[in-house]
Enzyme design. Structure first.
Site, short mmCIF file in Angstrom:
data_model
loop_
_atom_site.label_atom_id
_atom_site.label_comp_id
_atom_site.label_asym_id
_atom_site.label_seq_id
_atom_site.Cartn_x
_atom_site.Cartn_y
_atom_site.Cartn_z
N HIS A 36 6.18 147.52 -13.42
CA HIS A 36 7.53 147.13 -13.84
C HIS A 36 7.94 147.90 -15.10
O HIS A 36 8.56 147.35 -16.00
CB HIS A 36 7.63 145.61 -14.05
CG HIS A 36 7.57 144.85 -12.75
ND1 HIS A 36 8.67 144.66 -11.95
CD2 HIS A 36 6.51 144.30 -12.10
CE1 HIS A 36 8.30 143.99 -10.86
NE2 HIS A 36 7.00 143.77 -10.93
N ASP A 38 8.78 151.45 -14.39
CA ASP A 38 9.48 152.66 -13.88
C ASP A 38 11.00 152.54 -14.04
O ASP A 38 11.66 153.50 -14.43
CB ASP A 38 9.07 153.04 -12.45
CG ASP A 38 9.37 152.01 -11.38
OD1 ASP A 38 9.72 150.85 -11.73
OD2 ASP A 38 9.26 152.36 -10.18
N SER A 69 9.10 153.44 16.90
CA SER A 69 7.93 153.20 16.07
C SER A 69 6.84 152.55 16.90
O SER A 69 7.13 151.69 17.75
CB SER A 69 8.31 152.27 14.92
OG SER A 69 7.14 151.81 14.27
N LEU A 126 1.91 148.04 -0.87
CA LEU A 126 1.26 149.35 -0.89
C LEU A 126 2.24 150.45 -0.51
O LEU A 126 1.86 151.54 -0.09
CB LEU A 126 0.05 149.36 0.06
CG LEU A 126 -1.03 148.32 -0.27
CD1 LEU A 126 -2.08 148.27 0.84
CD2 LEU A 126 -1.70 148.63 -1.61
N SER A 127 3.52 150.16 -0.61
CA SER A 127 4.58 151.13 -0.37
C SER A 127 4.67 151.60 1.07
O SER A 127 4.83 152.79 1.35
CB SER A 127 4.43 152.35 -1.29
OG SER A 127 4.67 151.96 -2.60
N ASP A 173 7.11 154.57 -6.44
CA ASP A 173 6.46 154.59 -5.13
C ASP A 173 6.72 155.89 -4.40
O ASP A 173 5.82 156.49 -3.81
CB ASP A 173 6.98 153.42 -4.28
CG ASP A 173 6.75 152.08 -4.94
OD1 ASP A 173 6.01 152.03 -5.94
OD2 ASP A 173 7.34 151.09 -4.47
N TYR A 222 12.66 140.37 -8.22
CA TYR A 222 12.66 141.74 -8.77
C TYR A 222 13.97 142.07 -9.49
O TYR A 222 13.97 142.53 -10.63
CB TYR A 222 12.38 142.70 -7.62
CG TYR A 222 12.14 144.14 -8.00
CD1 TYR A 222 10.85 144.57 -8.31
CD2 TYR A 222 13.16 145.06 -8.03
CE1 TYR A 222 10.61 145.90 -8.64
CE2 TYR A 222 12.93 146.38 -8.36
CZ TYR A 222 11.66 146.79 -8.66
OH TYR A 222 11.43 148.10 -8.99
C1 GLA Z 1 7.83 148.11 -6.57
C2 GLA Z 1 8.96 149.09 -6.80
C3 GLA Z 1 8.58 150.13 -7.86
C4 GLA Z 1 8.06 149.45 -9.12
C5 GLA Z 1 7.02 148.39 -8.79
C6 GLA Z 1 6.60 147.59 -10.00
O1 GLA Z 1 6.74 148.74 -6.02
O2 GLA Z 1 9.29 149.75 -5.60
O3 GLA Z 1 9.67 150.95 -8.13
O4 GLA Z 1 9.11 148.92 -9.88
O5 GLA Z 1 7.48 147.49 -7.81
O6 GLA Z 1 5.92 148.38 -10.90
#
Ligand code: GLA
Length: 387
Positions: A36, A38, A69, A126-127, A173, A222
Site C-alpha cells: 500500500h 505504490d 479461456s 498474486l496478481s 503488480d 482499497y
Molecule cells: C494490490 C494493487 C497494487 C498495490 C497492492 C498493495 O495488489 O493492485 O497496486 O496497491 O494491492 O500494496
C-alpha cells in the site's frame, strides 16, 4: 520453448482450429515488502513468480476480437474501435481491457483470436489480473506489429485496470509481472518507475500460503484507504506544500498533523511512511543477506498492515502466527492488498518444501481446513514470441 507457451499454443490450435502467430506469458507476483505504498508514489519490492498467465493469438482480418479461456466456459467478443467501458466487470472485461487501453494510448490494434491459459490462482492476491493484462498487452501489441518495451506494457495494463475495469490499483503488480527478473526482486520507485533488480540470496526461498479468503479489490476497502490517506495528505500539505504525495512525508510531519486528524487517519499515514522506510531497509538487508533483519522488517510490515492500515484479517494473522515457530522460518507477512489472499514466507532454502507441508498441516490441525501452500521462484516478467 518455454513450457507455458507449448501448452497455450496447443490449446489455441484445439480451440480455434488454426495456428497462432504469437504467444506470450507473464508472471503472477509476490510482494516481499512495501505494501500500500505504490499509489502514494512510494517504494515496493515485488518479484514475478513461476505461476504464470500464458496467451496465444492470431490476427483476424475482420476486426473482430474473440477471446477464450481454459478457465471459463464463455467467450469474450468485441470489435476493434467499438470497445466501451463495461457495466459488468467479469473476466471478459479483464480480457478486452488491454485492447481498449492500447487504443486509448494511440497504439494500433487489430482483430484477433486469442486463447488464455495459466496457473496463477484467481483472487489470491498474486496478481492473476495484472498478469493476464500484461500478457494480453504484450500479445496484442505484437499481433498489431508494434512490440512495446516492458514498462510501457505495464502502464497500458494499468490503464486497462484503472480506466476500463474501474479498479483503482497502483502500478506495482503490472511492473512486477512485466519487468521481473529470474532470481531477483525489483526495488521499484513508483514515482519514477525506475527499478533495481536485487538478487534473492540462494539460501532464501519464498513460500506462499493461501488463506482461502478471496479478495476483490474493487469491492474491498482499497479505495477507502486511498480516500483516507488523501485527507491526511491534505492536512500535511497545509504546512508543507512541497509534499506531493505521502512518499514525501516524514513521521515528524505525521506527528504535526495528528492534532487535526482522527486517530484512524493518523494510523493510516503512519503505515505508509513507515512502510516506505522498511522497504528501503529491506533492500539493504537483502543485499547483505541479513535474514534476521529481513525477518524483523517483514514482521513489522505485517503488524503495521494489521493494526495501522487495517487490511489484514484473522485468517492471514493466523498463518503468520503459525509460520513463526517453524523450522527454517525467516519471516512472514501478508502479500498484496490484504483482506484475504496469501501470506509470503521467507524460508531457509533447504527447509522450504518441508516448511510448506508443515504449515499446511499445522493450519489443518488448528482449523480443520486444508489450505494450499507452495514454494515459488522469482522469475522473469513478460516474454513474447513469434510462433
Ligand atoms: C494490490 C494493487 C497494487 C498495490 C497492492 C498493495 O495488489 O493492485 O497496486 O496497491 O494491492 O500494496
Amino acid at each position: 520453448m518455454d513450457r507455458p507457451l507449448e501448452g497455450v499454443i496447443r490449446r489455441f490450435e484445439e480451440s480455434f482450429a488454426r495456428r497462432p502467430t504469437h504467444a506470450a506469458h507473464a508472471g503472477g507476483r509476490v510482494n516481499l515488502i512495501g505494501e500500500h505504498t505504490d499509489y502514494h508514489d512510494g517504494f515496493v519490492f515485488p518479484a514475478a513468480i513461476d505461476l504464470r498467465t500464458a496467451v496465444a493469438g492470431a490476427p483476424r482480418e475482420d476486426g473482430v476480437i474473440r477471446i477464450r479461456s481454459t478457465r471459463a466456459s464463455d467467450e469474450a467478443q468485441a470489435r476493434v474501435g467499438a470497445l466501451r467501458i463495461p457495466v459488468v466487470v467479469d473476466w471478459r472485461a479483464y480480457a478486452t481491457g488491454p485492447f481498449w487501453a492500447l487504443g486509448e494510448k494511440g497504439y494500433p490494434v487489430c482483430g484477433a483470436d486469442v486463447l488464455v491459459d495459466g496457473d496463477v490462482p484467481l483472487g489470491g492476491g498474486l496478481s492473476s489480473s495484472a498478469s493476464l493484462q500484461v500478457a494480453l498487452v504484450g500479445l496484442a501489441s505484437s499481433l498489431a506489429g508494434a512490440a512495446l518495451p516492458a514498462p510501457e506494457v505495464a502502464s497500458i495494463a494499468r490503464l486497462a485496470e484503472n480506466g476500463y475495469c474501474g479498479v483503482p490499483c497502483g502500478i506495482m503488480d503490472q511492473m512486477a509481472s512485466a519487468c521481473g527478473r529470474e532470481g531477483h526482486a525489483l526495488l521499484l520507485d513508483c514515482r519514477t518507475l525506475g527499478w533495481e533488480a536485487v538478487p534473492v540470496p540462494s539460501g532464501w526461498a519464498l513460500v506462499i500460503a493461501d488463506s482461502g479468503v478471496k479478495h476483490a479489490l474493487g469491492t474491498s476497502e482499497y479505495g477507502r484507504r486511498q480516500q483516507e490517506c488523501a485527507q491526511g495528505l491534505e492536512v500535511i500539505r497545509r504546512r508543507h506544500a512541497g509534499v506531493r504525495a505521502l512518499r514525501d512525508a516524514t513521521m515528524e510531519m505525521v506527528q504535526e498533523a495528528s492534532g487535526e486528524l482522527e486517530a484512524r487517519l493518523v494510523r493510516r499515514l503512519r503505515h505508509v511512511v513507515s512502510e516506505n522506510r522498511r522497504c528501503l531497509e529491506a533492500r539493504d538487508a537483502m543485499l547483505r543477506g541479513d535474514s534476521p533483519q529481513m525477518g524483523a522488517l517483514l514482521a513489522a510490515s505485517h503488524r503495521s498492515l494489521a493494526a495501522d492500515y487495517e487490511v489484514s484479517c484473522a485468517e492471514l494473522d493466523l498463518l503468520v502466527e503459525l509460520a513463526a515457530g517453524m523450522a527454517g522460518f525467516l519471516g512472514a507477512r501478508l502479500t498484496g492488498a490484504g483482506f484475504g489472499g496469501n501470506t509470503i514466507n521467507l524460508v531457509a532454502s533447504e527447509r522450504a518444501l518441508l516448511f510448506a507441508e508443515t504449515l499446511a498441516e499445522s493450519h489443518a490441525s488448528r482449523t480443520g481446513r486444508r489450505i494450499d501452500t507452495r514454494v515459488v521462484r522469482p522469475s522473469d516478467g513478460l516474454s513474447v514470441i513469434q510462433v
